[in-house]
Design an enzyme around this catalytic site. Structure first.
Site, PDB file in Angstrom:
ATOM      1  N   ASP A 287       0.808  -1.229   0.000  1.00 19.76           N
ATOM      2  CA  ASP A 287       0.000   0.000   0.000  1.00 19.76           C
ATOM      3  C   ASP A 287       0.839   1.276   0.000  1.00 19.76           C
ATOM      4  OD1 ASP A 287      -2.227  -1.672   0.128  1.00 19.76           O
ATOM      5  OD2 ASP A 287      -2.183  -1.689   2.312  1.00 19.76           O
TER       6      ASP A 287
ATOM      7  N   LYS B  82       1.735   2.110  -5.129  1.00 25.10           N
ATOM      8  CA  LYS B  82       2.271   1.534  -6.367  1.00 25.10           C
ATOM      9  C   LYS B  82       1.359   1.832  -7.551  1.00 25.10           C
ATOM     10  CE  LYS B  82       2.259  -2.499  -4.341  1.00 25.10           C
ATOM     11  NZ  LYS B  82       1.978  -2.078  -2.945  1.00 25.10           N
TER      12      LYS B  82
ATOM     13  N   LYS C 162      -0.711   4.238  -8.141  1.00 21.03           N
ATOM     14  CA  LYS C 162      -0.617   5.616  -8.609  1.00 21.03           C
ATOM     15  C   LYS C 162       0.652   5.832  -9.443  1.00 21.03           C
ATOM     16  CE  LYS C 162       0.069  10.275  -7.682  1.00 21.03           C
ATOM     17  NZ  LYS C 162       0.124  11.490  -6.913  1.00 21.03           N
TER      18      LYS C 162
ATOM     19  N   ASN D 263      -5.418 -10.194  -3.679  1.00 26.46           N
ATOM     20  CA  ASN D 263      -5.100  -9.619  -2.357  1.00 26.46           C
ATOM     21  C   ASN D 263      -4.640  -8.167  -2.519  1.00 26.46           C
ATOM     22  OD1 ASN D 263      -2.781 -10.575  -3.652  1.00 26.46           O
ATOM     23  ND2 ASN D 263      -1.777 -11.305  -1.803  1.00 26.46           N
ATOM     24  N   ALA D 264      -4.138  -7.842  -3.704  1.00 21.83           N
ATOM     25  CA  ALA D 264      -3.662  -6.481  -3.972  1.00 21.83           C
ATOM     26  C   ALA D 264      -4.844  -5.536  -4.174  1.00 21.83           C
ATOM     27  CB  ALA D 264      -2.792  -6.484  -5.231  1.00 21.83           C
ATOM     28  N   GLY D 265      -4.621  -4.283  -3.824  1.00 20.35           N
ATOM     29  CA  GLY D 265      -5.601  -3.229  -4.112  1.00 20.35           C
ATOM     30  C   GLY D 265      -4.800  -2.014  -4.511  1.00 20.35           C
ATOM     31  N   HIS D 266      -4.721  -1.732  -5.814  1.00 22.03           N
ATOM     32  CA  HIS D 266      -3.903  -0.625  -6.320  1.00 22.03           C
ATOM     33  C   HIS D 266      -4.824   0.505  -6.777  1.00 22.03           C
ATOM     34  CE1 HIS D 266      -0.312  -3.535  -7.205  1.00 22.03           C
ATOM     35  NE2 HIS D 266      -0.708  -3.548  -5.954  1.00 22.03           N
ATOM     36  N   THR D 267      -4.716   1.632  -6.082  1.00 20.20           N
ATOM     37  CA  THR D 267      -5.641   2.741  -6.337  1.00 20.20           C
ATOM     38  C   THR D 267      -5.044   3.750  -7.306  1.00 20.20           C
ATOM     39  OG1 THR D 267      -6.215   2.472  -4.015  1.00 20.20           O
ATOM     40  CG2 THR D 267      -7.149   4.402  -5.147  1.00 20.20           C
TER      41      THR D 267
ATOM     42  N   ARG E  49       2.452 -29.143  -6.786  1.00 18.48           N
ATOM     43  CA  ARG E  49       2.328 -29.647  -8.161  1.00 18.48           C
ATOM     44  C   ARG E  49       0.985 -30.297  -8.458  1.00 18.48           C
ATOM     45  NH1 ARG E  49       8.017 -32.419  -7.436  1.00 18.48           N
ATOM     46  NH2 ARG E  49       6.964 -32.706  -5.446  1.00 18.48           N
TER      47      ARG E  49
ATOM     48  N   GLN F  63       1.901  -6.082  -3.236  1.00 17.47           N
ATOM     49  CA  GLN F  63       2.368  -6.195  -1.842  1.00 17.47           C
ATOM     50  C   GLN F  63       3.666  -5.402  -1.653  1.00 17.47           C
ATOM     51  OE1 GLN F  63       1.263  -9.523  -3.364  1.00 17.47           O
ATOM     52  NE2 GLN F  63      -0.649  -8.580  -2.797  1.00 17.47           N
TER      53      GLN F  63
ATOM     54  N   ARG G 107      -5.390   0.441   8.498  1.00 17.26           N
ATOM     55  CA  ARG G 107      -3.972   0.087   8.425  1.00 17.26           C
ATOM     56  C   ARG G 107      -3.261   0.583   9.680  1.00 17.26           C
ATOM     57  NH1 ARG G 107      -3.700   2.485   2.334  1.00 17.26           N
ATOM     58  NH2 ARG G 107      -4.596   0.699   1.252  1.00 17.26           N
TER      59      ARG G 107
ATOM     60  N   ASP H 268       2.475  14.650   1.497  1.00 21.58           N
ATOM     61  CA  ASP H 268       1.473  15.624   1.972  1.00 21.58           C
ATOM     62  C   ASP H 268       0.823  15.200   3.291  1.00 21.58           C
ATOM     63  OD1 ASP H 268       0.480  13.606   0.007  1.00 21.58           O
ATOM     64  OD2 ASP H 268      -1.462  14.286   0.765  1.00 21.58           O
TER      65      ASP H 268
ATOM     66  N   VAL I 256       2.468  14.039  -3.900  1.00 21.31           N
ATOM     67  CA  VAL I 256       1.955  14.911  -2.830  1.00 21.31           C
ATOM     68  C   VAL I 256       0.426  14.920  -2.769  1.00 21.31           C
ATOM     69  CG1 VAL I 256       3.974  16.433  -2.675  1.00 21.31           C
ATOM     70  CG2 VAL I 256       2.224  16.896  -4.409  1.00 21.31           C
TER      71      VAL I 256
HETATM   72  P1  GDP Z   1      -0.827   0.331  -3.542  1.00 21.81           P
HETATM   73  O1  GDP Z   1      -1.429  -0.936  -3.086  1.00 21.81           O
HETATM   74  O2  GDP Z   1       0.641   0.384  -3.286  1.00 21.81           O
HETATM   75  O3  GDP Z   1      -1.158   0.665  -4.977  1.00 21.81           O
HETATM   76  O4  GDP Z   1      -1.452   1.488  -2.638  1.00 21.81           O
HETATM   77  P2  GDP Z   1      -3.014   1.633  -2.232  1.00 21.81           P
HETATM   78  O5  GDP Z   1      -3.777   2.070  -3.418  1.00 21.81           O
HETATM   79  O6  GDP Z   1      -3.477   0.423  -1.518  1.00 21.81           O
HETATM   80  O7  GDP Z   1      -2.908   2.764  -1.135  1.00 21.81           O
HETATM   81  C1  GDP Z   1      -2.399   4.018  -1.418  1.00 21.81           C
HETATM   82  C2  GDP Z   1      -3.486   5.046  -1.097  1.00 21.81           C
HETATM   83  O8  GDP Z   1      -2.901   6.325  -1.016  1.00 21.81           O
HETATM   84  C3  GDP Z   1      -4.553   5.172  -2.184  1.00 21.81           C
HETATM   85  O9  GDP Z   1      -5.757   5.525  -1.581  1.00 21.81           O
HETATM   86  C4  GDP Z   1      -4.025   6.296  -3.066  1.00 21.81           C
HETATM   87  O10 GDP Z   1      -5.070   6.989  -3.749  1.00 21.81           O
HETATM   88  C5  GDP Z   1      -3.407   7.184  -2.015  1.00 21.81           C
HETATM   89  N1  GDP Z   1      -2.236   7.949  -2.471  1.00 21.81           N
HETATM   90  C6  GDP Z   1      -1.261   7.610  -3.342  1.00 21.81           C
HETATM   91  N2  GDP Z   1      -0.316   8.569  -3.394  1.00 21.81           N
HETATM   92  C7  GDP Z   1      -0.705   9.537  -2.538  1.00 21.81           C
HETATM   93  C8  GDP Z   1      -0.125  10.763  -2.108  1.00 21.81           C
HETATM   94  O11 GDP Z   1       0.950  11.167  -2.524  1.00 21.81           O
HETATM   95  N3  GDP Z   1      -0.818  11.474  -1.160  1.00 21.81           N
HETATM   96  C9  GDP Z   1      -2.010  11.068  -0.644  1.00 21.81           C
HETATM   97  N4  GDP Z   1      -2.603  11.808   0.252  1.00 21.81           N
HETATM   98  N5  GDP Z   1      -2.577   9.908  -1.032  1.00 21.81           N
HETATM   99  C10 GDP Z   1      -1.924   9.153  -1.948  1.00 21.81           C
HETATM  100  P1  IMO Z   2      -0.991  -4.187  -2.235  1.00 19.11           P
HETATM  101  O1  IMO Z   2      -0.534  -4.763  -3.560  1.00 19.11           O
HETATM  102  C1  IMO Z   2      -0.875  -4.600   2.098  1.00 19.11           C
HETATM  103  C2  IMO Z   2      -0.952  -8.681   3.685  1.00 19.11           C
HETATM  104  C3  IMO Z   2      -2.177  -9.116   4.471  1.00 19.11           C
HETATM  105  C4  IMO Z   2      -1.538 -10.090   5.445  1.00 19.11           C
HETATM  106  C5  IMO Z   2      -0.458 -10.768   4.577  1.00 19.11           C
HETATM  107  C6  IMO Z   2      -0.872 -12.104   3.983  1.00 19.11           C
HETATM  108  O2  IMO Z   2      -2.276  -3.466  -2.300  1.00 19.11           O
HETATM  109  O3  IMO Z   2       0.113  -3.414  -1.599  1.00 19.11           O
HETATM  110  P2  IMO Z   2      -2.484 -12.747   1.959  1.00 19.11           P
HETATM  111  O4  IMO Z   2      -3.938 -12.459   1.717  1.00 19.11           O
HETATM  112  O5  IMO Z   2      -1.588 -12.222   0.905  1.00 19.11           O
HETATM  113  O6  IMO Z   2      -2.220 -14.189   2.257  1.00 19.11           O
HETATM  114  O7  IMO Z   2      -2.131 -11.958   3.337  1.00 19.11           O
HETATM  115  O8  IMO Z   2      -0.161  -9.850   3.543  1.00 19.11           O
HETATM  116  N1  IMO Z   2      -1.235  -8.154   2.326  1.00 19.11           N
HETATM  117  C7  IMO Z   2      -1.156  -6.867   1.993  1.00 19.11           C
HETATM  118  N2  IMO Z   2      -0.911  -5.763   2.754  1.00 19.11           N
HETATM  119  N3  IMO Z   2      -1.053  -4.474   0.773  1.00 19.11           N
HETATM  120  C8  IMO Z   2      -1.270  -5.557  -0.004  1.00 19.11           C
HETATM  121  O9  IMO Z   2      -1.303  -5.490  -1.345  1.00 19.11           O
HETATM  122  C9  IMO Z   2      -1.379  -6.815   0.607  1.00 19.11           C
HETATM  123  N4  IMO Z   2      -1.618  -8.069   0.159  1.00 19.11           N
HETATM  124  C10 IMO Z   2      -1.516  -8.870   1.220  1.00 19.11           C
HETATM  125  O10 IMO Z   2      -2.794  -8.039   5.114  1.00 19.11           O
HETATM  126  O11 IMO Z   2      -0.878  -9.396   6.462  1.00 19.11           O
HETATM  127 MG    MG Z   3      -2.958  -1.600  -1.814  1.00 17.01          MG
END
Ligand code: GDP
Ligand code: IMO
Ligand code: MG
Length: 423
Positions: free
Chosen positions: A13, A16, A18, A38-42, A141, A222, A303, A331, A412
């Site tokens: 989180d 990535k 962005k 499991n990933a959540g990329h915003t 396997r 991750q 978090r 920021d 920022v």
């Molecule tokens: P990722 O999993 O690494 O892609 O990150 P996430 O999307 O899970 O979490 C990052 C969060 O921070 C998202 O809600 C983004 O919109 C937000 N974000 C990214 N860059 C910035 C930043 O520079 N400033 C602020 N305030 N929010 C940001």
């Molecule tokens: P992105 O790509 C943050 C964490 C879970 C747990 C551990 C194992 O958005 O950064 P899993 O479901 O993978 O077996 O969980 O890893 N985890 C993450 N934490 N960002 C993620 O993805 C994650 N994907 C898994 O919270 O601690």
């Molecule tokens: Mg994420």
């Protein structure tokens, strides 16, 4: 030709999604190489917000080809939801997304086994997306791959034999109701009818892209400290988010990688269980959480938040061979009177020279901090390093020296435009 690996440098989180969205303008192909839904990329573009779980964040740039590599574990339900959502928003996915024939499929029993395991003694705090159990089957396997969808008889036989074994486990060990074999077979047969046109021999494709002199961005999910080998085991995910995973998870050879960008949040967060030396379980941590909107993009869980950890980043950059760093969420620190930076850990009063790898040491270390003054002014509108307030520049100078990295990008704010490159 550039082949860049983009990795999360902390516990995920970092922002990535962005940065991939920002950089993908400069690349022909973007590849996800490990993990799953499991990933959540915003990515935020204007007032539109997208959270991508499986499809590379490059999909939001028209003309960029996106690839799901063999290292990814694909949940059909999550994938179809994502394709539909993007297409509904006018983003073409068909013809732009390819999935490796060697990627493994998440099955309904993986999710069930994931949630059962979390009720046991060793709680990891997983996302519940079936990631661990799917990789277990891969390495045992007996996993079911995208390839298996292409032959109905093979698919049915594999589902049948896997389910017989899992049903045995569910009934005898966990005392849970068995799963319906035919229902699962029908679901995956239906999935096949939709997904067939996306399946590709990804290593051959990516190497032909390279032969044409085109560029590839490899998008990690991750973070390095969640890597099954290099992270805070056992509180990790079951794949290789660190840069080495980019080659084994895609078929791009190591000799083709030209650079590695580490995505580093200006402070630290973690979701789920496990050690976190700079965690702030107090109102300062609460303040970081509320300003930074630190709630999971996949699960909505709050978090855990803490100060920047330069010792951790030094370790992470060593593992990844990071060539430069993107600092995100600067920021979020705008309103703090003072900001702390961890420069190392102490154990029983002695400074550690090497980053610890066992959970017991991790739990007992004491972070050593340096305190710097905050800048108490908004950075959200800054568009160059020169625009930043003096104390913010000093903070960045300090963390880059202490963490021994070069900053190439600063973010920022969540919006696409709130980013700038540093020379
Ligand atoms: P990722 O999993 O690494 O892609 O990150 P996430 O999307 O899970 O979490 C990052 C969060 O921070 C998202 O809600 C983004 O919109 C937000 N974000 C990214 N860059 C910035 C930043 O520079 N400033 C602020 N305030 N929010 C940001
Ligand atoms: P992105 O790509 C943050 C964490 C879970 C747990 C551990 C194992 O958005 O950064 P899993 O479901 O993978 O077996 O969980 O890893 N985890 C993450 N934490 N960002 C993620 O993805 C994650 N994907 C898994 O919270 O601690
Ligand atoms: Mg994420």
């Amino acid at each position: 030709m550039s082949v860049t690996v983009l990795v999360g440098s902390q516990w995920g989180d970092e922002g990535k999604g962005k940065i991939v969205d920002l950089l993908s303008e400069r690349y022909d192909v973007v590849v996800r190489y490990q993990g799953g839904a499991n990933a959540g990329h915003t990515v935020e573009i204007g007032d539109q917000k997208y959270v991508l779980h499986l499809i590379p964040s490059g999909i939001l740039r028209p003309g960029v080809v996106c690839v799901i590599g063999n290292g990814v574990v694909v949940d059909p339900e999550a994938l179809l939801d994502e394709i539909n959502l993007l297409e509904k928003n006018g983003i073409t996915v068909k013809g732009r997304l390819f999935i490796s024939q060697n990627a493994h499929l998440i099955m309904p029993y993986h999710k069930l086994l994931d949630s059962i395991a979390e009720q046991g003694k060793q709680k990891i705090g997983t996302t519940g997306r079936g990631i661990g159990p799917c990789y277990i089957d891969k390495y045992a396997r007996r996993g079911i791959k995208i390839n298996d969808l292409l032959n109905r008889d093979v698919l049915k036989e594999k589902i049948r034999s896997n389910l017989e074994e899992k049903n045995n486990l569910l009934r005898k060990v966990y005392n849970v109701e068995e799963m319906d074999i035919d229902k699962i077979i029908n679901q995956y047969v239906e999935f096949d009818t939709i997904i067939d046109e996306y399946i590709k021999d990804v290593p051959s494709y990516l190497n032909s892209v390279l032969a044409e002199g085109k560029s590839i961005l490899l998008e990690g999910a991750q973070g390095t400290l969640l890597d099954v080998d290099f992270g805070t085991y056992p509180f990790v995910t079951s794949s290789h988010p660190s840069s080495g995973g980019a080659c084994t998870g895609s078929g791009v050879p190591p000799t083709k990688i030209t650079d590695v960008i580490g995505i580093v949040k200006a402070y630290t967060t973690r979701v789920g269980e496990g050690p976190f030396p700079t965690e702030l379980p107090d109102e300062t941590g609460e303040k970081l959480r509320s300003i930074g909107r630190e709630f999971g993009a996949t699960t909505g869980r709050p978090r855990r938040c803490g100060w920047f950890d330069a010792f951790l980043i030094k370790y992470s950059n060593m593992i990844n061979g990071t060539t430069s760093v993107a600092i995100t969420k600067l920021d979020v620190l705008d309103e703090f009177d003072e900001i702390k930076i961890c420069t190392g850990y102490e154990l029983n009063g002695k400074a550690l020279k090497v980053y610890p790898s066992d959970p017991l040491t991790m739990r007992n270390v004491k972070p050593v901090y340096v305190t710097m003054p905050g800048w108490k002014t908004s950075t959200a509108g800054c568009r160059s390093f020169a625009d930043l307030p003096k104390a913010a520049k000093e903070y960045l100078d300090f963390i880059s020296k202490e963490g021994e990295f070069k900053i190439s990008i600063i973010s920022v704010g969540p919006e696409r435009s709130q980013t700038f490159f540093v020379d």
